[in-house]
Design a protein around this motif. Structure first.
Motif, PDB file in Angstrom:
ATOM      1  N   TYR A 126       7.884  38.290  77.400  1.00 29.59           N
ATOM      2  CA  TYR A 126       8.415  39.296  76.470  1.00 29.59           C
ATOM      3  C   TYR A 126       7.881  39.030  75.070  1.00 29.59           C
ATOM      4  O   TYR A 126       7.518  39.950  74.339  1.00 29.59           O
ATOM      5  N   TRP A 127       7.837  37.779  74.688  1.00 26.02           N
ATOM      6  CA  TRP A 127       7.276  37.377  73.400  1.00 26.02           C
ATOM      7  C   TRP A 127       5.797  37.035  73.587  1.00 26.02           C
ATOM      8  O   TRP A 127       5.388  35.891  73.440  1.00 26.02           O
ATOM      9  N   ASN A 151       9.633  49.151  66.861  1.00 27.95           N
ATOM     10  CA  ASN A 151      10.477  48.320  67.715  1.00 27.95           C
ATOM     11  C   ASN A 151       9.690  47.738  68.881  1.00 27.95           C
ATOM     12  O   ASN A 151       9.887  46.586  69.257  1.00 27.95           O
ATOM     13  N   TYR A 152       8.785  48.527  69.444  1.00 27.72           N
ATOM     14  CA  TYR A 152       8.093  48.092  70.651  1.00 27.72           C
ATOM     15  C   TYR A 152       6.767  47.391  70.360  1.00 27.72           C
ATOM     16  O   TYR A 152       6.178  46.801  71.271  1.00 27.72           O
ATOM     17  N   SER A 194       6.374  45.283  67.401  1.00 34.06           N
ATOM     18  CA  SER A 194       6.584  44.096  66.580  1.00 34.06           C
ATOM     19  C   SER A 194       6.771  42.872  67.459  1.00 34.06           C
ATOM     20  O   SER A 194       7.291  42.953  68.582  1.00 34.06           O
ATOM     21  N   HIS A 242      11.335  41.803  68.762  1.00 33.05           N
ATOM     22  CA  HIS A 242      11.873  42.992  69.426  1.00 33.05           C
ATOM     23  C   HIS A 242      13.375  43.142  69.230  1.00 33.05           C
ATOM     24  O   HIS A 242      13.950  44.122  69.706  1.00 33.05           O
ATOM     25  N   ASP A 243      14.013  42.166  68.581  1.00 33.53           N
ATOM     26  CA  ASP A 243      15.467  42.209  68.471  1.00 33.53           C
ATOM     27  C   ASP A 243      15.953  42.598  67.074  1.00 33.53           C
ATOM     28  O   ASP A 243      17.150  42.627  66.833  1.00 33.53           O
ATOM     29  N   LYS A 250      19.767  48.024  71.914  1.00 35.83           N
ATOM     30  CA  LYS A 250      18.345  48.347  71.984  1.00 35.83           C
ATOM     31  C   LYS A 250      18.154  49.860  71.898  1.00 35.83           C
ATOM     32  O   LYS A 250      19.053  50.640  72.254  1.00 35.83           O
TER      33      LYS A 250
END
Length: 700
Positions: free
Chosen positions: A194-195, A586-587, A589, A592-593, A602
């Motif tokens: 995810y990261w 948001n998608y 960067s 994401h949080d 979200k």
């Protein structure tokens, strides 16, 4: 969200230079060499000029010797075309003399051994990387102990990087280790995390998957022992007073990429056993042991949702009982953002900085009942304390910026007035006119009180009209204040005013004020900025309402983009590291949080994506009339360059004059001084080009 507007600039004579390459990351390829450019001299005359940036320095990271006789601190120097560099200094508090520590030309994070005989620090090594070094307190006998490897993973709010064992035989430190996860920079590129994005994409495009772990090096033998392993990160190290345990922070959620939650852990140095001390859904930061080893103080939060990039909730001082795990919010009585705590020598008090109304003061807290009192500086000083240390006799040594200068080292003895130990900026500021900064309070559209800081034109004529640049801070949970701001002073020297607005969402005005921006980005705070302009125009008729400019970085850039869709009053705009489309941001960067924290869920949930699109500047591009010059780091992973690419094309489509300026090797926040020079000079030229009236005459 994100960084505030850069407040430094350098002269036009180096505009064509690309600047020195950004500092090399350990294990990464070196950046291309920049053109060779000489550092200009201090500018002549009484007005502050962009050239003076090279000669401005500031103090930070103050550390007292165990006997309280000396203090080390770090001086950040700007006398290079490339990025600033750090140097360790030593102050003799009895004589008031401070000089560069002779143990190293460059270095930072200087830490005293318990007996005061040795100093360990982070500095360059002969192999071109960085490492842990140590030497005698007088600067002799310095030797490299261990290499330190970095990571490009986005790991925010890392605390102490090294700590002496109480017996002085070892130094514990934080270093990355080679990745065990699949390489995301190969051929083909296979991404599963995810990261997957790095903190900066130069020179690697993706996360290097290295993990931060704890190690300890024996000072005598230089033998290194890695203390922790595993698929997570550990950092912010603190050694217990008895030498038996190390406290550290780690996020050991099932998937820490998805949920940011750092807790305090304790490592038994002898056995390697690890136990979790705090077990919260909120975050803990920067642990420090009490002198008797019974408690650990730290910065803490209470909310279960915190962004890995920024906090909407103010951090407060907390303590946790090492034996029972019982926690106490020591800083509850002070409704403002609090910094990293330090214990008094007897363990009876805690000290921490507190943001308040554009400044930062030092407070004393009682761990027993939470009583709090401001220690320094006096409110009329308008100081911003950046670091501090308190001795056994109550002497406070601290770095502080004032309206007159960047941060210098000060000492406060009991019942004494603040005494400056350093005059790091005497030469560049000697004989210079420092423009006055005025606080203005007004009531915004909904009667909420807002504070702004207006830098007045320096030595301007009392007649005529003066342009004004609105300088919007980032965050949005940050603040601006009266402390020395080089960029604002450069504008003032040109006969321009500079307006800084602590809009709703800013820190320093309490949690309720900070929360007023929740689920309302590009809403009330944008109206606050426009109301602030009206308030200062009504108060000061010498401001030219026909020559207004607006700029800001990060959230300030986002707000700049939004404002030009809401009004045509600005003649020119310079958004930096800016967002134009909240949905795509948001998608794209690395963090994401961030918007999940600000909106409570979200974007795919509860219609939030619709709310984000409703407040995205690009949606209203057809309303824009203001010429816009975009500034962006070409390797920015926090605000992806796609944010300005799409708005740039949209502005072209509707026929608005626009320029996109991107800087190689730079991420979110410009580091290379050559690039900063280019930004400042391009901004001034952009404003002048679009200000139709002649400039007011400035007398020297």
């Amino acid at each position: 969200m994100r960084l505030g507007l850069l407040t430094v600039a350098i002269p036009a004579l180096i505009v064509s230079a690309c600047g020195r390459a950004a500092e090399k990351r350990d294990g990464a390829a070196a950046a291309p060499a920049p053109a060779s450019v000489d550092v200009p001299p201090v500018s002549p005359g009484p007005q502050i000029a962009v050239a003076d940036l090279f000669h401005l320095r500031f103090a930070t990271d103050v550390q007292l010797s165990p006997d309280g006789s000396h203090a080390t601190f770090t001086v950040i120097n700007n006398d290079r075309v490339g990025a600033p560099w750090s140097q360790i200094w030593m102050a003799d508090l009895a004589s008031g003399r401070a000089v560069p520590w002779p143990g190293a030309r460059e270095g930072s994070n200087a830490r005293w051994s318990k007996d005061g005989s040795r100093i360990a620090f982070i500095g360059p090594t002969t192999n071109g990387g960085s490492g842990v070094l140590a030497g005698n307190a007088d600067g002799t006998g310095v030797a490299a102990l261990a290499d330190v490897m970095s990571s490009n993973s986005p790991l925010p709010q890392i605390g102490e990087r090294l700590a002496w064992s109480p017996d002085g035989n070892s130094v514990a430190y934080v270093s990355a280790v080679p990745a065990t996860d699949p390489d995301m920079n190969g051929d083909p590129i296979v991404i599963t995390r995810y990261w997957y994005r790095p903190a900066t994409s130069y020179p690697l495009r993706f996360n290097d998957n290295r993990r931060l772990h704890l190690s300890a090096v024996d000072v005598a033998s230089k033998r290194v022992r890695q203390l922790t392993t595993g698929p997570y990160d550990e950092h912010s190290v603190a050694w217990s007073p008895d030498g038996a345990e190390l406290a550290f922070l780690s996020d050991r959620e099932p998937d820490p990429d998805m949920f940011f939650n750092y807790d305090i852990y304790l490592l038994n140095v002898a056995s390697g056993a690890i136990r979790q001390l705090t077990q919260t859904r909120s975050n803990e930061y920067r642990p420090v042991w009490s002198p008797d080893g019974r408690f650990i103080a730290y910065e803490g939060l209470k909310r279960p949702m915190t962004s890995s990039e920024t906090n909407s909730e103010d951090t407060h001082v907390w303590t946790v009982d090492v034996g029972t795990g019982g926690r106490r919010e020591v800083g509850a009585a002070v409704d403002n953002r609090q910094g990293a705590p330090q214990w008094s020598a007897d363990g009876r008090q805690l000290f921490a900085t507190v943001q308040s109304q554009g400044g930062v003061g030092l407070f004393e807290f009682s761990p027993r009942d939470g009583a709090a009192v401001r220690v320094l500086p006096a409110t009329e000083v308008h100081g911003t304390v950046t670091s501090f240390a308190v001795g056994k006799d109550g002497t406070a040594v601290y770095s502080m910026a004032t309206p007159a200068a960047p941060a210098e080292l000060y000492v406060n003895r009991t019942a004494d007035l603040p005494h400056p130990v350093t005059t790091l900026n005497r030469e560049p500021l000697a004989g210079k006119t420092i423009a006055d900064v005025e606080s203005v309070r007004f009531h915004s559209f909904d009667a909420r009180e807002i504070e702004v800081f207006l830098t007045r034109p320096a030595r301007a004529e009392t007649t005529g009209k003066h342009p004004m640049i609105v300088m919007i801070h980032g965050g949005p949970h940050g603040q601006q204040g009266p402390a020395f701001n080089h960029r604002a002073q450069v504008y003032a020297a040109r006969g321009w005013a500079a307006l800084m607005v602590n809009y709703r969402g800013s820190t320093g005005y309490g949690q309720k004020f900070s929360d007023a921006i929740a689920r309302d980005q590009d809403g009330g705070e944008a109206k606050d900025v426009l109301a602030a302009i009206d308030a200062v125009l009504a108060r000061h008729p010498w401001i030219d309402r026909e020559r207004l400019g607006v700029e800001g970085q990060s959230y300030g850039g986002q707000l700049t983009n939004w404002l030009v869709t809401q009004t045509t009053r600005f003649k020119a705009a310079v958004p930096a590291a800016s967002i134009s489309n909240l949905v795509s941001h948001n998608y794209m960067s690395v963090y994401h949080d961030y918007l999940q924290q600000e909106y409570g869920a979200k974007p795919h949930a509860g219609g939030i994506a619709d709310m984000l699109w409703e407040r995205s500047a690009i949606r209203f591009v057809n309303r824009v009339k203001t010429p816009v010059m975009f500034i962006h780091g070409d390797n920015d992973q926090l605000v992806n360059p796609a944010e300005i690419e799409q708005f740039f094309i949209a502005l072209k489509d509707v026929g608005v004059e626009t320029v996109m300026v991107r800087y190689p090797r730079e991420g979110h926040g410009i580091r290379e001084n050559g690039h900063i020079a280019d930004i400042i000079n391009r901004s001034i030229a952009w404003y002048e080009r679009h200000f139709k009236n002649p400039m007011p005459r400035v007398t020297n």
